[in-house]
Design an enzyme around this catalytic site. Sequence first.
Site, PDB file in Angstrom:
ATOM      1  N   HIS A  22      -0.938  -0.361  -0.551  1.00 35.03           N
ATOM      2  CA  HIS A  22       0.245  -0.698  -1.028  1.00 35.03           C
ATOM      3  C   HIS A  22       1.237   0.416  -0.327  1.00 35.03           C
ATOM      4  O   HIS A  22       2.679  -0.156   0.201  1.00 35.03           O
ATOM      5  CB  HIS A  22       0.449  -0.166  -2.628  1.00 35.03           C
ATOM      6  CG  HIS A  22       1.597  -0.209  -3.167  1.00 35.03           C
ATOM      7  ND1 HIS A  22       2.161  -1.287  -3.812  1.00 35.03           N
ATOM      8  CD2 HIS A  22       2.486   0.669  -3.209  1.00 35.03           C
ATOM      9  CE1 HIS A  22       3.207  -1.125  -4.328  1.00 35.03           C
ATOM     10  NE2 HIS A  22       3.731   0.060  -4.037  1.00 35.03           N
ATOM     11  N   GLU A  23       1.035   1.665  -0.089  1.00 35.23           N
ATOM     12  CA  GLU A  23       2.160   2.641   0.573  1.00 35.23           C
ATOM     13  C   GLU A  23       2.060   2.279   2.082  1.00 35.23           C
ATOM     14  O   GLU A  23       3.049   2.545   2.543  1.00 35.23           O
ATOM     15  CB  GLU A  23       1.438   3.913   0.133  1.00 35.23           C
ATOM     16  CG  GLU A  23       1.358   4.407  -1.024  1.00 35.23           C
ATOM     17  CD  GLU A  23       2.635   4.455  -2.039  1.00 35.23           C
ATOM     18  OE1 GLU A  23       3.580   4.514  -1.318  1.00 35.23           O
ATOM     19  OE2 GLU A  23       2.923   4.064  -3.271  1.00 35.23           O
ATOM     20  N   HIS A  26       5.007   0.003   2.440  1.00 32.62           N
ATOM     21  CA  HIS A  26       6.322   0.638   2.513  1.00 32.62           C
ATOM     22  C   HIS A  26       6.450   1.367   3.669  1.00 32.62           C
ATOM     23  O   HIS A  26       7.497   1.298   4.401  1.00 32.62           O
ATOM     24  CB  HIS A  26       6.364   1.770   1.475  1.00 32.62           C
ATOM     25  CG  HIS A  26       6.576   1.051  -0.212  1.00 32.62           C
ATOM     26  ND1 HIS A  26       7.192   0.141  -0.370  1.00 32.62           N
ATOM     27  CD2 HIS A  26       5.750   1.385  -1.080  1.00 32.62           C
ATOM     28  CE1 HIS A  26       6.887  -0.293  -1.416  1.00 32.62           C
ATOM     29  NE2 HIS A  26       6.235   0.551  -2.056  1.00 32.62           N
TER      30      HIS A  26
END
Length: 453
Positions: A22-23, A26
């Site tokens: 997920h990170e 980003h």
Amino acid sequence: MTEILGSIWWMIVALGVLVTFHEFGHFWVARRCGVKVLRFSVGFGKPLWSRRDRHGTEFAIAAIPLGGYVKMLDEAEGNVPAGQLDQAFNRKSVLQRIAIVAAGPIANLLLCVALLWAMFVIGRPDYSATLGQVSGLAAQAGFQTGDRIDRIDEREIRTWMEAIQMLTTAAMDGHDASVEVSTARGSHVSRTLPLSQLPAGFNQENVGGQAGLSWLHQMLPAKVGAVPAGSAADGQILPGDVITAIDGKPVAFFNEIGPEVQALGKRGGAAMVEVDRQGARLALEITPRLTRPPAGGAAYYALGVAPPTEISAAPYDALQRYGPVAAVPMALRETARMTADSLGMIRRMFTGHASVKNVSGPITIAQVANATAKRGVAWFLFFLALVSLSLAIINLLPIPVLDGGHLLYYLIELVKGSPLSERSMAAGQYVGLAMLAGLMGLAFYNDILRLVT
């Protein structure tokens, strides 16, 4: 203790994998948009390990493994040197900021597809949707032991869990389910399960049972585990015997013994109980004995036989396995199905058709992580895919604090032509925190309630 430690360990592994992806979503898009990333952390709190790359980004693994974050250069979080203003997140265009924020959930969605692909290539063993004992609404609708459910409401059914999910959603919506089955004799028939006749307030966690359905792999064989001294069967039936018929009526499962014995007792006299003893077929004349429970209650007739204390799991009879190429469309199709089901469940909870008991927290997630890890790699991959998809969907909800809340702000800015005021965004943050706290409180409450009950 082993169960608790296993649950904690596999939850940490799951969160580590999912949060990292997920990170990374980003992080990767932020880098492509020219934003300076200050820190990429898996976990919160004091770093246990860290290092910096040539861009000055600190990569860290922190002490509290319950999430993670990517910290970017941003004027909203502190002073930015004049020479680095062009690398600040807040200085990027609205579309770039939208792309950076949306990249996290999109990474989880792509990870879900990849995990399902790997699961299909490895092959996930499971149980077919073959019915065991049938009663109530299901029996009235014509369902029989040995029926294998092939389709429900036009959706193909490959496993018993898929059947449960489809029946549950149909019951929540209050409509009858159109079911196509293959019978034990090999014929194909269509039947209608009248789920609309379930009583108000039915238990949504056991729709099949309340409709009179059980599953063949969950049925106990009619094998005797113990015969108490002094019981009606003492001296005749032995541990290890398999009861095959009572008074001429075939018996396939242990829970079929009780009703037949009650009928015998009410009729009176002895009856022939047929057993299979290590391949030898025996007919034993036994008279059921009226028994009164030691704690009180209604008396009942009993042979005095008990099932084995240790019961082996039934062998799997379904396998979802595809080649590397064929697994690609299957993974995409499964992701689409799971997404539709998840969004449908959220909609039903908001409209009151689904119980909020369906919201699970970290305790349940940890238990499921441990259980699926024990069942094999393919099952753990499926669990990771499901949680990854859930993270993507939850993060896209328009709740301030979550990615979806930030996307809502940026979409308003895109339409409005200017950012929301700091006061409005601060108010939204407080609302978002309150909503998130309420959701987490509900999840923990449901977890604890499940443990207690």
